[in-house]
Enzyme design. Structure first.
Site, PDB file in Angstrom:
ATOM      1  CG  HIS A 127      -5.414  -1.412   9.795  1.00 48.18           C
ATOM      2  ND1 HIS A 127      -4.527  -0.953  10.762  1.00 48.18           N
ATOM      3  CD2 HIS A 127      -5.597  -0.496   8.717  1.00 48.18           C
ATOM      4  CE1 HIS A 127      -5.046   0.320  10.558  1.00 48.18           C
ATOM      5  NE2 HIS A 127      -5.330   0.654   9.429  1.00 48.18           N
ATOM      6  CG  ASN A 137      -1.829   1.135   1.078  1.00 49.21           C
ATOM      7  OD1 ASN A 137      -1.166   2.357   1.157  1.00 49.21           O
ATOM      8  ND2 ASN A 137      -3.061   0.837   1.781  1.00 49.21           N
ATOM      9  CB  THR A 157      -9.072   1.790   7.354  1.00 55.83           C
ATOM     10  OG1 THR A 157      -8.962   2.521   6.038  1.00 55.83           O
ATOM     11  CG2 THR A 157     -10.481   1.395   7.157  1.00 55.83           C
ATOM     12  NE  ARG A 190      -7.177  11.588   5.547  1.00 56.30           N
ATOM     13  CZ  ARG A 190      -7.761  10.907   6.730  1.00 56.30           C
ATOM     14  NH1 ARG A 190      -6.709  10.280   7.427  1.00 56.30           N
ATOM     15  NH2 ARG A 190      -8.661  11.242   7.092  1.00 56.30           N
ATOM     16  CD  GLU A 234      -7.307  -5.884   3.307  1.00 55.97           C
ATOM     17  OE1 GLU A 234      -7.542  -5.608   2.093  1.00 55.97           O
ATOM     18  OE2 GLU A 234      -6.375  -5.271   4.078  1.00 55.97           O
ATOM     19  NE  ARG A 284      -9.036   8.518   4.340  1.00 50.82           N
ATOM     20  CZ  ARG A 284      -9.072   7.559   5.459  1.00 50.82           C
ATOM     21  NH1 ARG A 284      -8.352   6.586   5.547  1.00 50.82           N
ATOM     22  NH2 ARG A 284     -10.067   7.935   6.264  1.00 50.82           N
ATOM     23  CD  GLU A 318      -6.752   0.159   1.171  1.00 48.45           C
ATOM     24  OE1 GLU A 318      -7.002   0.968   1.804  1.00 48.45           O
ATOM     25  OE2 GLU A 318      -6.232  -1.021   1.666  1.00 48.45           O
ATOM     26  CG  HIS A 346      -8.112   4.335   1.014  1.00 46.82           C
ATOM     27  ND1 HIS A 346      -8.389   4.269   2.520  1.00 46.82           N
ATOM     28  CD2 HIS A 346      -9.374   4.764   0.758  1.00 46.82           C
ATOM     29  CE1 HIS A 346      -9.659   4.450   2.763  1.00 46.82           C
ATOM     30  NE2 HIS A 346     -10.175   4.929   1.802  1.00 46.82           N
ATOM     31  CG  HIS A 391       1.132   6.478   4.581  1.00 43.65           C
ATOM     32  ND1 HIS A 391       0.229   7.314   4.867  1.00 43.65           N
ATOM     33  CD2 HIS A 391       0.528   5.088   5.320  1.00 43.65           C
ATOM     34  CE1 HIS A 391      -0.886   6.723   5.665  1.00 43.65           C
ATOM     35  NE2 HIS A 391      -0.681   5.445   6.004  1.00 43.65           N
TER      36      HIS A 391
HETATM   37  N1  PXP Z   1      -5.733  -2.902   4.401  1.00 38.38           N
HETATM   38  C1  PXP Z   1      -6.800  -1.922   4.184  1.00 38.38           C
HETATM   39  C2  PXP Z   1      -8.208  -2.270   4.045  1.00 38.38           C
HETATM   40  C3  PXP Z   1      -6.202  -0.687   4.684  1.00 38.38           C
HETATM   41  O1  PXP Z   1      -7.267   0.280   4.758  1.00 38.38           O
HETATM   42  C4  PXP Z   1      -5.105  -0.205   5.132  1.00 38.38           C
HETATM   43  C5  PXP Z   1      -4.690   1.111   5.477  1.00 38.38           C
HETATM   44  O2  PXP Z   1      -4.952   2.029   4.352  1.00 38.38           O
HETATM   45  C6  PXP Z   1      -4.271  -1.338   4.964  1.00 38.38           C
HETATM   46  C7  PXP Z   1      -4.455  -2.679   4.664  1.00 38.38           C
HETATM   47  C8  PXP Z   1      -2.874  -1.118   5.184  1.00 38.38           C
HETATM   48  O3  PXP Z   1      -2.426  -0.641   6.732  1.00 38.38           O
HETATM   49  P1  PXP Z   1      -1.064  -0.453   7.179  1.00 38.38           P
HETATM   50  O4  PXP Z   1      -0.737   0.916   6.433  1.00 38.38           O
HETATM   51  O5  PXP Z   1      -1.194  -0.169   8.732  1.00 38.38           O
HETATM   52  O6  PXP Z   1       0.023  -1.465   6.708  1.00 38.38           O
END
Ligand code: PXP
Length: 243
Positions: free
Chosen positions: A190, A7, A101, A49, A151, A45, A70, A43, A10
């Site tokens: 997550h 992901n 999330t 952001r 998920e 959003r 996402e 994602h 960031h």
């Molecule tokens: N899975 C989903 C559905 C999420 O919303 C997120 C955060 O955007 C993640 C995985 C990844 O989480 P993390 O950034 O804590 O690894």
């Protein structure tokens, strides 16, 4: 062993801190794939952001592995998904004030919208996943709306300590088995990091791990290539339990 989806939200968070063009999440996606990532997750959003609409459009053209978007269950986001058609979409709950999330979607409470939107997304060629807490009601609702995947939200496991952590891991395992019994495929994510990923990677039936913050944070120190390779090594060397 599960596939690693990185992901890259960031990377865009850092760019948006200055509203400049660097660092570019599209370039980051290429580096992640070259380092062995099996997929790229973003994602989009509602408040934009981090990831922007333009990022998603370009990623659709450039990602060679699997692009997973996402999205919140809103008309706007479903419309964008239908237009861009990423390989996968994952329906997540979204609150403006949250930092990330915070929990899984209450799929039972959203069942009628899910029953309407999930088939539309699937008919347009996308695999559809629902981000849920390890909770049987939510898993049953995901099965009812004919999602391809759930998920499992691993945040409680990631934050727990000691015996509580063992219990959270057990909940994830029970949920993965139950989802499989109901005909759902299973992903997880997550809060996963280099220390806690192996226990989740070893759970039965988990196909894909979505990991963002820990990889991008580590990448600031060691570079994205090493950060992705190290995570892949951890996942690949996790000992799988019997399915
Ligand atoms: N899975 C989903 C559905 C999420 O919303 C997120 C955060 O955007 C993640 C995985 C990844 O989480 P993390 O950034 O804590 O690894």
């Amino acid at each position: 062993m599960p596939r690693l989806h990185v992901n890259i939200d960031h990377v865009a968070t850092l760019r948006q801190a200055r509203r400049e063009s660097q660092p570019d999440p599209v370039a980051a996606a290429v580096l992640c794939e070259l380092a062995g990532a099996n997929g790229i997750t973003v994602h989009l959003r509602e408040d934009r952001r981090h990831i922007q609409d333009r990022d998603l459009r370009i990623l659709k053209e450039t990602v060679k592995t699997t692009l997973n978007m996402e999205l919140a269950l809103t008309e706007e986001m479903i419309g964008i998904a239908m237009e861009i058609a990423p390989d996968e979409v994952c329906v997540v709950p979204e609150k403006r004030e949250e930092l990330t999330t915070e929990g899984g979607l209450d799929a039972a409470a959203n069942l009628s919208s899910l029953e309407r939107e999930v088939p539309r997304l699937r008919e347009a060629g996308m695999l559809v996943s629902i981000f849920v807490n390890p909770d049987p009601n939510a898993i049953e609702a995901a099965a009812k709306c004919s999602a391809d995947f759930i998920e499992l939200h691993t945040g409680c496991y990631a934050n727990a300590k000691g015996l509580e952590k063992e219990n959270e891991l057990k909940r994830l395992e029970t949920s993965a088995r139950y989802a499989h019994e109901l005909g759902l495929r299973v992903n997880a994510g997550h809060g996963l990091d280099y220390d806690n990923v192996q226990a989740v990677a070893a759970l039965p039936f988990i196909e894909e791990l979505n990991i963002g913050h820990s990889i991008v944070s580590h990448a600031v120190m060691v570079g994205l290539d090493s950060a992705v390779r190290e995570m892949q090594d951890r996942i690949l060397s996790a000992e799988s339990s019997e399915e």
